[in-house]
Structures are given as structure tokens and as C-alpha cells.
Design a protein around this motif. Structure first.
Motif, PDB file in Angstrom:
ATOM      1  N   TRP A  92       6.880  11.134   3.027  1.00 21.50           N
ATOM      2  CA  TRP A  92       5.456  11.202   3.330  1.00 21.50           C
ATOM      3  C   TRP A  92       5.165  12.442   4.183  1.00 21.50           C
ATOM      4  CZ3 TRP A  92       1.758  11.396   7.090  1.00 21.50           C
ATOM      5  CH2 TRP A  92       0.452  11.137   6.678  1.00 21.50           C
ATOM      6  N   VAL A  93       6.018  12.712   5.171  1.00 22.65           N
ATOM      7  CA  VAL A  93       5.844  13.899   6.019  1.00 22.65           C
ATOM      8  C   VAL A  93       5.948  15.167   5.179  1.00 22.65           C
ATOM      9  CG1 VAL A  93       6.861  15.228   7.916  1.00 22.65           C
ATOM     10  CG2 VAL A  93       6.590  12.745   8.138  1.00 22.65           C
ATOM     11  N   GLU A  94       6.901  15.197   4.260  1.00 22.61           N
ATOM     12  CA  GLU A  94       7.047  16.352   3.365  1.00 22.61           C
ATOM     13  C   GLU A  94       5.772  16.550   2.544  1.00 22.61           C
ATOM     14  OE1 GLU A  94      10.134  17.897  -0.092  1.00 22.61           O
ATOM     15  OE2 GLU A  94       9.879  15.752   0.203  1.00 22.61           O
ATOM     16  N   ALA A  95       5.227  15.464   2.028  1.00 24.52           N
ATOM     17  CA  ALA A  95       3.990  15.541   1.252  1.00 24.52           C
ATOM     18  C   ALA A  95       2.825  15.980   2.136  1.00 24.52           C
ATOM     19  CB  ALA A  95       3.694  14.183   0.604  1.00 24.52           C
ATOM     20  N   LEU A  96       2.789  15.514   3.352  1.00 23.21           N
ATOM     21  CA  LEU A  96       1.747  15.924   4.301  1.00 23.21           C
ATOM     22  C   LEU A  96       1.792  17.437   4.508  1.00 23.21           C
ATOM     23  CD1 LEU A  96      -0.409  15.185   6.489  1.00 23.21           C
ATOM     24  CD2 LEU A  96       1.519  15.014   8.090  1.00 23.21           C
ATOM     25  N   GLU A  97       2.977  17.957   4.757  1.00 28.56           N
ATOM     26  CA  GLU A  97       3.133  19.397   4.991  1.00 28.56           C
ATOM     27  C   GLU A  97       2.764  20.224   3.766  1.00 28.56           C
ATOM     28  OE1 GLU A  97       7.178  19.534   6.387  1.00 28.56           O
ATOM     29  OE2 GLU A  97       6.593  18.885   8.403  1.00 28.56           O
ATOM     30  N   ALA A  98       2.887  19.632   2.579  1.00 30.50           N
ATOM     31  CA  ALA A  98       2.537  20.325   1.334  1.00 30.50           C
ATOM     32  C   ALA A  98       1.091  20.078   0.918  1.00 30.50           C
ATOM     33  CB  ALA A  98       3.480  19.878   0.215  1.00 30.50           C
ATOM     34  N   GLY A  99       0.350  19.322   1.721  1.00 31.86           N
ATOM     35  CA  GLY A  99      -1.040  19.008   1.386  1.00 31.86           C
ATOM     36  C   GLY A  99      -1.177  17.983   0.280  1.00 31.86           C
ATOM     37  N   MET A 100      -0.147  17.145   0.081  1.00 32.67           N
ATOM     38  CA  MET A 100      -0.138  16.171  -1.016  1.00 32.67           C
ATOM     39  C   MET A 100       0.049  14.726  -0.540  1.00 32.67           C
ATOM     40  SD  MET A 100      -0.570  18.199  -3.527  1.00 32.67           S
ATOM     41  CE  MET A 100      -0.251  17.199  -4.943  1.00 32.67           C
ATOM     42  N   ALA A 101      -0.129  14.464   0.736  1.00 36.03           N
ATOM     43  CA  ALA A 101       0.133  13.124   1.274  1.00 36.03           C
ATOM     44  C   ALA A 101      -0.813  12.093   0.669  1.00 36.03           C
ATOM     45  CB  ALA A 101       0.004  13.115   2.785  1.00 36.03           C
ATOM     46  N   PRO A 102      -0.258  10.956   0.252  1.00 40.55           N
ATOM     47  CA  PRO A 102      -1.117   9.875  -0.243  1.00 40.55           C
ATOM     48  C   PRO A 102      -1.745   9.115   0.923  1.00 40.55           C
ATOM     49  CG  PRO A 102       1.165   9.182  -0.301  1.00 40.55           C
ATOM     50  CD  PRO A 102       1.161  10.622   0.146  1.00 40.55           C
ATOM     51  N   GLN A 103      -2.750   8.331   0.606  1.00 41.70           N
ATOM     52  CA  GLN A 103      -3.392   7.497   1.613  1.00 41.70           C
ATOM     53  C   GLN A 103      -2.412   6.442   2.107  1.00 41.70           C
ATOM     54  OE1 GLN A 103      -6.964   6.454  -0.728  1.00 41.70           O
ATOM     55  NE2 GLN A 103      -8.072   7.315   1.007  1.00 41.70           N
ATOM     56  N   VAL A 104      -2.700   5.912   3.302  1.00 39.88           N
ATOM     57  CA  VAL A 104      -1.801   4.990   3.981  1.00 39.88           C
ATOM     58  C   VAL A 104      -2.534   3.707   4.354  1.00 39.88           C
ATOM     59  CG1 VAL A 104      -0.365   4.710   6.049  1.00 39.88           C
ATOM     60  CG2 VAL A 104      -0.490   6.921   4.919  1.00 39.88           C
ATOM     61  N   VAL A 105      -1.845   2.585   4.207  1.00 44.52           N
ATOM     62  CA  VAL A 105      -2.357   1.288   4.663  1.00 44.52           C
ATOM     63  C   VAL A 105      -1.744   1.076   6.047  1.00 44.52           C
ATOM     64  CG1 VAL A 105      -2.544  -1.169   4.170  1.00 44.52           C
ATOM     65  CG2 VAL A 105      -2.422   0.475   2.273  1.00 44.52           C
ATOM     66  N   LEU A 106      -2.517   1.360   7.090  1.00 48.92           N
ATOM     67  CA  LEU A 106      -1.985   1.341   8.447  1.00 48.92           C
ATOM     68  C   LEU A 106      -1.477  -0.027   8.876  1.00 48.92           C
ATOM     69  CD1 LEU A 106      -4.541   3.662  10.265  1.00 48.92           C
ATOM     70  CD2 LEU A 106      -2.282   4.233   9.373  1.00 48.92           C
ATOM     71  N   GLY A 107      -2.176  -1.072   8.494  1.00 48.56           N
ATOM     72  CA  GLY A 107      -1.767  -2.422   8.882  1.00 48.56           C
ATOM     73  C   GLY A 107      -0.439  -2.843   8.285  1.00 48.56           C
ATOM     74  N   ALA A 108      -0.011  -2.152   7.216  1.00 46.56           N
ATOM     75  CA  ALA A 108       1.244  -2.478   6.540  1.00 46.56           C
ATOM     76  C   ALA A 108       2.302  -1.386   6.729  1.00 46.56           C
ATOM     77  CB  ALA A 108       0.983  -2.707   5.052  1.00 46.56           C
ATOM     78  N   THR A 109       1.997  -0.409   7.593  1.00 47.13           N
ATOM     79  CA  THR A 109       2.934   0.676   7.878  1.00 47.13           C
ATOM     80  C   THR A 109       3.674   0.372   9.177  1.00 47.13           C
ATOM     81  OG1 THR A 109       1.650   2.320   6.678  1.00 47.13           O
ATOM     82  CG2 THR A 109       3.091   3.146   8.416  1.00 47.13           C
ATOM     83  N   HIS A 110       4.990   0.429   9.128  1.00 47.23           N
ATOM     84  CA  HIS A 110       5.849   0.049  10.249  1.00 47.23           C
ATOM     85  C   HIS A 110       5.650   0.974  11.453  1.00 47.23           C
ATOM     86  CE1 HIS A 110       9.563  -0.904  12.426  1.00 47.23           C
ATOM     87  NE2 HIS A 110       9.559  -2.037  11.730  1.00 47.23           N
ATOM     88  N   GLN A 111       5.695   0.400  12.633  1.00 44.59           N
ATOM     89  CA  GLN A 111       5.469   1.172  13.858  1.00 44.59           C
ATOM     90  C   GLN A 111       6.483   2.300  14.074  1.00 44.59           C
ATOM     91  OE1 GLN A 111       5.735  -1.343  17.320  1.00 44.59           O
ATOM     92  NE2 GLN A 111       7.854  -1.936  16.899  1.00 44.59           N
ATOM     93  N   SER A 112       7.647   2.199  13.468  1.00 44.61           N
ATOM     94  CA  SER A 112       8.656   3.250  13.636  1.00 44.61           C
ATOM     95  C   SER A 112       8.197   4.587  13.062  1.00 44.61           C
ATOM     96  CB  SER A 112       9.982   2.830  12.996  1.00 44.61           C
ATOM     97  OG  SER A 112       9.836   2.710  11.597  1.00 44.61           O
ATOM     98  N   VAL A 113       7.189   4.574  12.204  1.00 40.77           N
ATOM     99  CA  VAL A 113       6.639   5.805  11.630  1.00 40.77           C
ATOM    100  C   VAL A 113       6.084   6.703  12.737  1.00 40.77           C
ATOM    101  CG1 VAL A 113       4.779   6.693  10.146  1.00 40.77           C
ATOM    102  CG2 VAL A 113       6.230   4.816   9.362  1.00 40.77           C
TER     103      VAL A 113
END
Length: 128
Positions: A92-113
Motif C-alpha cells: 500500500w505504501v509503495e502504491a501511495l508513493e506511486a500515486g496509485m494507492a487504493p481507498q482504505v476502510v479505516l475501521g478494518a485496518t489494523h493499528q500496526s499500519v
């Protein structure tokens, strides 16, 4: 009082609340239980609950991770735009840096992120 050895702390999302289910159709998660939880065997840390887009799926395939082709031997149906999937945090971080990050469901994303991405950045991609 000590906890029994089989009890553990509840898995929490990026808000410090109980982790919500990411997806059961398709069934996701490293442990294939629908949740973006992790453990010692999950070297990739499948902790980001992301909503697939055609652009991200093409990006992932171009980086050697084809998420669209079904693999019945692993009970993997192949993903389509709109599917929710527990992504490896560094993908996801790689996609973010490339401008391609998908949307995220925050309530279902682990806090370790939050060790890899600031909450304000995640909020820009939030669907919830």
C-alpha cells in the motif's frame, strides 16, 4: 490475575477500537478469516483493508503481484474493482508513493499500519 495462555488482547484498528471485518466475499486476511490481523507467520503484514480499483490492480500486477487471476488451488477467486482485500502494508505504501494507492476502510485496518503511515494520510484515502 493472569490471563490463560490462549487469551490475547483484542485486535484494534487505527482508531484504537475493535477491528472491524474487512471482507468475507471474497474471503480475505492472512488467516482467511475476513480480518486484517497479523502474526509471526505473516511476514508481509496483511493489515490494510483496501477497496480494490482497476488502477490499483493493474499497478499491483505491474509490480509482480497479480491479484486478478483466480488461483483455485489456494481458494483465491481473483479480485475485481470494488472488492475489499487485506493488503500488505508495504505494498500500500509503495502504491501511495506511486500515486496509485487504493481507498482504505479505516475501521478494518489494523493499528500496526500506523508504524508505516500517518493517520492523516490514511484519512485522505478513507471510505469510512
Amino acid at each position: 490475575m493472569n490471563k490463560p495462555f490462549f487469551e490475547h488482547e483484542p485486535e484494534l484498528n487505527v482508531f484504537g477500537e475493535p477491528l472491524q471485518l474487512c471482507s468475507v466475499n471474497p474471503l480475505t486476511g492472512f488467516f482467511r478469516n475476513g480480518n486484517c490481523i497479523t502474526g509471526p507467520l505473516d511476514e508481509g503484514r496483511h493489515t490494510v483493508c483496501a477497496v480494490m480499483s482497476d488502477a490499483f490492480l493493474a499497478f499491483s500486477k505491474s509490480r509482480g503481484n497479480d491479484l486478478t487471476t483466480p488461483m483455485p488451488e489456494y481458494a483465491f477467486p481473483g479480485l475485481r474493482a470494488g472488492d475489499r482485500w487485506c493488503l500488505v502494508v508495504l505494498r500500500w505504501v509503495e502504491a501511495l508513493e506511486a500515486g496509485m494507492a487504493p481507498q482504505v476502510v479505516l475501521g478494518a485496518t489494523h493499528q500496526s499500519v500506523l508504524k508505516y503511515v500517518e493517520i492523516d494520510v490514511l484519512r485522505k484515502y478513507a471510505v469510512d
